[in-house]
Design a protein around this motif. Structure first.
Motif, PDB file in Angstrom:
ATOM      1  N   ASP A  99       4.273   3.879  -4.914  1.00 36.41           N
ATOM      2  CA  ASP A  99       2.871   4.704  -4.837  1.00 36.41           C
ATOM      3  C   ASP A  99       2.419   5.045  -6.276  1.00 36.41           C
ATOM      4  O   ASP A  99       1.048   5.179  -6.703  1.00 36.41           O
TER       5      ASP A  99
ATOM      6  N   SER B  63      -2.047  -4.373   1.732  1.00 33.05           N
ATOM      7  CA  SER B  63      -0.556  -4.434   2.055  1.00 33.05           C
ATOM      8  C   SER B  63       0.164  -4.900   0.999  1.00 33.05           C
ATOM      9  O   SER B  63       1.350  -3.956   0.884  1.00 33.05           O
TER      10      SER B  63
ATOM     11  N   GLU C 215      -5.032   0.583  -0.449  1.00 34.69           N
ATOM     12  CA  GLU C 215      -5.202   0.094   1.097  1.00 34.69           C
ATOM     13  C   GLU C 215      -4.496  -1.269   1.344  1.00 34.69           C
ATOM     14  O   GLU C 215      -4.140  -1.460   2.615  1.00 34.69           O
TER      15      GLU C 215
ATOM     16  N   LYS D 299     -11.047  -4.941   6.396  1.00 32.43           N
ATOM     17  CA  LYS D 299     -11.177  -4.001   7.299  1.00 32.43           C
ATOM     18  C   LYS D 299     -12.566  -4.001   7.980  1.00 32.43           C
ATOM     19  O   LYS D 299     -12.775  -3.845   9.479  1.00 32.43           O
TER      20      LYS D 299
ATOM     21  N   LYS E 294      -9.105  -1.048  -3.258  1.00 29.60           N
ATOM     22  CA  LYS E 294      -8.051  -2.190  -2.978  1.00 29.60           C
ATOM     23  C   LYS E 294      -6.639  -1.649  -2.938  1.00 29.60           C
ATOM     24  O   LYS E 294      -5.921  -1.945  -2.142  1.00 29.60           O
TER      25      LYS E 294
ATOM     26  N   LYS F  70       0.102  -4.460   7.921  1.00 25.27           N
ATOM     27  CA  LYS F  70       1.076  -4.956   6.757  1.00 25.27           C
ATOM     28  C   LYS F  70       1.390  -6.477   6.971  1.00 25.27           C
ATOM     29  O   LYS F  70       1.478  -6.799   8.042  1.00 25.27           O
TER      30      LYS F  70
ATOM     31  N   GLY G  39      -3.735  -8.506   2.340  1.00 27.14           N
ATOM     32  CA  GLY G  39      -3.610  -7.681   3.216  1.00 27.14           C
ATOM     33  C   GLY G  39      -4.518  -8.105   4.314  1.00 27.14           C
ATOM     34  O   GLY G  39      -4.614  -9.322   4.472  1.00 27.14           O
TER      35      GLY G  39
ATOM     36  N   ASP H 227      -7.416  -3.125   5.609  1.00 29.06           N
ATOM     37  CA  ASP H 227      -7.047  -2.145   6.402  1.00 29.06           C
ATOM     38  C   ASP H 227      -5.618  -1.676   6.294  1.00 29.06           C
ATOM     39  O   ASP H 227      -4.615  -2.265   6.441  1.00 29.06           O
ATOM     40  N   PRO H 228      -5.527  -0.489   5.835  1.00 26.15           N
ATOM     41  CA  PRO H 228      -4.488   0.116   5.441  1.00 26.15           C
ATOM     42  C   PRO H 228      -3.154   0.155   6.466  1.00 26.15           C
ATOM     43  O   PRO H 228      -1.935   0.258   6.315  1.00 26.15           O
ATOM     44  N   SER H 229      -3.673   0.058   8.146  1.00 23.83           N
ATOM     45  CA  SER H 229      -2.668   0.221   8.987  1.00 23.83           C
ATOM     46  C   SER H 229      -1.965  -1.154   9.271  1.00 23.83           C
ATOM     47  O   SER H 229      -1.098  -1.225  10.081  1.00 23.83           O
TER      48      SER H 229
ATOM     49  N   ARG I 195       0.930   2.368  -8.019  1.00 22.31           N
ATOM     50  CA  ARG I 195      -0.409   2.229  -7.273  1.00 22.31           C
ATOM     51  C   ARG I 195      -1.472   3.154  -7.814  1.00 22.31           C
ATOM     52  O   ARG I 195      -2.719   2.805  -8.132  1.00 22.31           O
TER      53      ARG I 195
END
Length: 223
Positions: A62, A83, A81, A205, A78, A29, A202, A25-27, A65
């Motif tokens: 980024d 953390s 997304e 999801k 992965k 952290k 992380g 879940d990218p939201s 990544r």
């Protein structure tokens, strides 16, 4: 009051919780405090002869990544997304052979061992590498032996993450030579390093599938 039986069950519950998370879940952290604990368990992990033949790169940019996503097929889905994403490097044969400069400085300057202890350890490690495990038949054996050590902190990091309710996924899906070159170009390598394994951290999801393993009786022999 938590009983010893409760503690045993809590440990097993955490291992049933842990799974190789495919989607993060990218939201969500991981807190700085929780991730510091995960890194500290890596630092405190044991290694053969106390060599500590590893280095950890916490990927924050980024740019890096995206490079990982492009070149590591196992990290796609992965790395963008998760953390936190960690590259675990292993020292190569130049540093882990019994007579290396790294080992001498590690034992004398970092661990402050007396000179006579270091000299004795040198002899013990030489016998182990040359005779017991026959690692000098090919320098690749020494590289592989060093990389095997990195799976100890990897395991500890994932186990402690599970204790904190954090998901993880170890990743070997990459070409090691390609990444050694890429990370060297990014000036992220010290001397005599190679990429051993990656790991994403992380929060899941979606719920995982039921955990399945072989029966304990198939895996254990009491002798």
């Amino acid at each position: 009051m938590t009983t010893h039986e409760d503690k045993r069950q809590q440990i097993l519950d955490r291992y049933y919780f842990r799974h190789a998370t495919k989607g993060f879940d990218p939201s969500r952290k991981i807190s700085k405090e929780d991730f510091r604990v995960i890194l500290e368990t890596a630092r405190l992990s044991p290694s053969s002869f106390g060599m500590e033949p590893w280095h950890f790169i916490v990927v924050e940019s980024d740019k890096l990544r995206k490079l990982i996503k492009e070149h590591a097929w196992g990290a796609r889905g992965k790395v963008m997304e998760a953390s936190h994403f960690v590259l675990i490097l292993a020292r190569t044969h130049e540093d882990v052979r019994f007579d290396s400069r790294y080992l001498k400085e590690h034992y004398t300057k970092e661990l402050n061992y007396p000179k006579e202890v270091v000299a004795n350890m040198r002899d013990v490690i030489e016998n182990f590498q040359k005779n017991d495990f026959q690692l000098f038949e090919d320098m690749r054996y020494l590289d592989d032996w060093s990389m095997k050590q990195t799976y100890i902190p990897l395991s500890n990091m994932m186990s402690v993450a599970a204790e904190l309710g954090i998901d993880s996924c170890p990743i070997e899906g990459f070409n090691r030579s390609t990444f050694d070159q890429l990370l060297e170009e990014e000036q992220l390598y010290g001397d005599n390093m190679t990429l051993s394994v990656m790991v994403a951290f992380g929060y899941r999801k979606e719920p995982p599938r039921e955990k399945k393993r072989r029966h304990l009786n198939d895996l254990i022999t009491w002798a």
